[in-house]
Write a protein that holds these residues in place. Sequence first.
Motif, PDB file in Angstrom:
ATOM      1  N   CYS A  43       9.239  -0.786   4.628  1.00  0.00           N
ATOM      2  CA  CYS A  43       7.783  -0.831   4.421  1.00  0.00           C
ATOM      3  C   CYS A  43       7.381  -1.033   2.969  1.00  0.00           C
ATOM      4  O   CYS A  43       6.199  -1.255   2.690  1.00  0.00           O
ATOM      5  CB  CYS A  43       7.147   0.450   4.950  1.00  0.00           C
ATOM      6  SG  CYS A  43       7.671   1.952   4.049  1.00  0.00           S
ATOM      7  N   GLY A  44       8.313  -0.939   2.024  1.00  0.00           N
ATOM      8  CA  GLY A  44       7.935  -1.060   0.620  1.00  0.00           C
ATOM      9  C   GLY A  44       6.913  -0.005   0.245  1.00  0.00           C
ATOM     10  O   GLY A  44       7.039   1.165   0.593  1.00  0.00           O
ATOM     11  N   ARG A  45       5.880  -0.443  -0.458  1.00  0.00           N
ATOM     12  CA  ARG A  45       4.837   0.491  -0.902  1.00  0.00           C
ATOM     13  C   ARG A  45       3.760   0.703   0.145  1.00  0.00           C
ATOM     14  O   ARG A  45       2.752   1.349  -0.118  1.00  0.00           O
ATOM     15  CB  ARG A  45       4.240  -0.015  -2.211  1.00  0.00           C
ATOM     16  CG  ARG A  45       5.187   0.098  -3.392  1.00  0.00           C
ATOM     17  CD  ARG A  45       4.632  -0.555  -4.636  1.00  0.00           C
ATOM     18  NE  ARG A  45       4.670  -2.012  -4.532  1.00  0.00           N
ATOM     19  CZ  ARG A  45       4.112  -2.844  -5.398  1.00  0.00           C
ATOM     20  NH1 ARG A  45       3.456  -2.356  -6.439  1.00  0.00           N
ATOM     21  NH2 ARG A  45       4.211  -4.149  -5.242  1.00  0.00           N
ATOM     22  N   GLY A  46       3.958   0.149   1.341  1.00  0.00           N
ATOM     23  CA  GLY A  46       3.109   0.522   2.469  1.00  0.00           C
ATOM     24  C   GLY A  46       1.917  -0.361   2.752  1.00  0.00           C
ATOM     25  O   GLY A  46       1.057   0.014   3.535  1.00  0.00           O
ATOM     26  N   ARG A  47       1.856  -1.567   2.153  1.00  0.00           N
ATOM     27  CA  ARG A  47       0.639  -2.371   2.338  1.00  0.00           C
ATOM     28  C   ARG A  47       0.449  -2.790   3.795  1.00  0.00           C
ATOM     29  O   ARG A  47      -0.686  -2.781   4.293  1.00  0.00           O
ATOM     30  CB  ARG A  47       0.654  -3.596   1.420  1.00  0.00           C
ATOM     31  CG  ARG A  47       1.758  -4.595   1.660  1.00  0.00           C
ATOM     32  CD  ARG A  47       1.804  -5.657   0.558  1.00  0.00           C
ATOM     33  NE  ARG A  47       2.843  -6.641   0.802  1.00  0.00           N
ATOM     34  CZ  ARG A  47       2.635  -7.941   0.925  1.00  0.00           C
ATOM     35  NH1 ARG A  47       1.414  -8.423   0.827  1.00  0.00           N
ATOM     36  NH2 ARG A  47       3.634  -8.772   1.143  1.00  0.00           N
ATOM     37  N   HIS A  48       1.525  -3.134   4.506  1.00  0.00           N
ATOM     38  CA  HIS A  48       1.379  -3.479   5.916  1.00  0.00           C
ATOM     39  C   HIS A  48       1.153  -2.224   6.772  1.00  0.00           C
ATOM     40  O   HIS A  48       0.388  -2.265   7.738  1.00  0.00           O
ATOM     41  CB  HIS A  48       2.603  -4.235   6.415  1.00  0.00           C
ATOM     42  CG  HIS A  48       2.735  -5.609   5.843  1.00  0.00           C
ATOM     43  ND1 HIS A  48       3.596  -5.906   4.809  1.00  0.00           N
ATOM     44  CD2 HIS A  48       2.105  -6.779   6.156  1.00  0.00           C
ATOM     45  CE1 HIS A  48       3.499  -7.192   4.517  1.00  0.00           C
ATOM     46  NE2 HIS A  48       2.609  -7.735   5.305  1.00  0.00           N
TER      47      HIS A  48
END
Length: 257
Positions: free
Chosen positions: A60-65
């Motif tokens: 998810c990385g930093r959660g933008r999606h």
Amino acid sequence: MSNCVSLVATSGGLMKDWFSSPYFQILYKNRDTTEARYFINRLDDYLQFPKDTKAMDLACGRGRHSVSLHQKGLDVTGIDFSPLSISEAKQFEKPGLRFIEADMRTYLEEESYDYIFNMFTSFGFFGDNMQNQQVIDCVYKNLKANGIFLLDYLNADFILDNFIPQEHKIVDGISFHINRAVKKGHIIKDIHFEDQGKSFHFQESVQLITREMFEYFFEKAGFIQKDVFGDYSLRPYVKHLSERIIFIVQKPTTHAD
């Protein structure tokens, strides 16, 4: 690790070292919430998300999606390999939206999710097809019967047709010099830069995975393919023209072994 490619620190560190580096976040800061929101809106039009169904944002990385999915009424768990990314994503946590540091090859909540999303070339980190298959198999186990898996990856054919061997980017006053080469089925990206009087060199490696290989992974796991799109507007995939390859596959009610 959403919004990332397969990354290895040349100094001998683990992938986590580059994923967790503040320079990684600086170099790719242009990946914004507007693009994520647009894509999720198109997916909602296509999938018609029921409210309160469970979704995983895998890498998810930093959660933008994850944030955009939660705004559509989904109960979302974002997982990522990078402690820095998860630390930054946790600022968005609220009821129905949570973030966990975990390995996509082994994280299991069997038959818990209606949807699993793997966005923006956040696959192939481990460099060999045995481990790629392990990720897909893990996704299969985590989905409920009839659950949907979306995998969004670069289109290898388009990338090779439009290959850029060198690039120079200045971001936040840091001058990144990027050299690319194709070696053994990977695009190798060497990133050189200086900051605060120190020189840095990191290397990224993204697998050039073909449509046929992805379809082999899906079939072996037990998935049924539903659609293949070529961009975030969900236009049809065209082998040498589409920038992305976006698979929609489904776990059947029963697995035919």
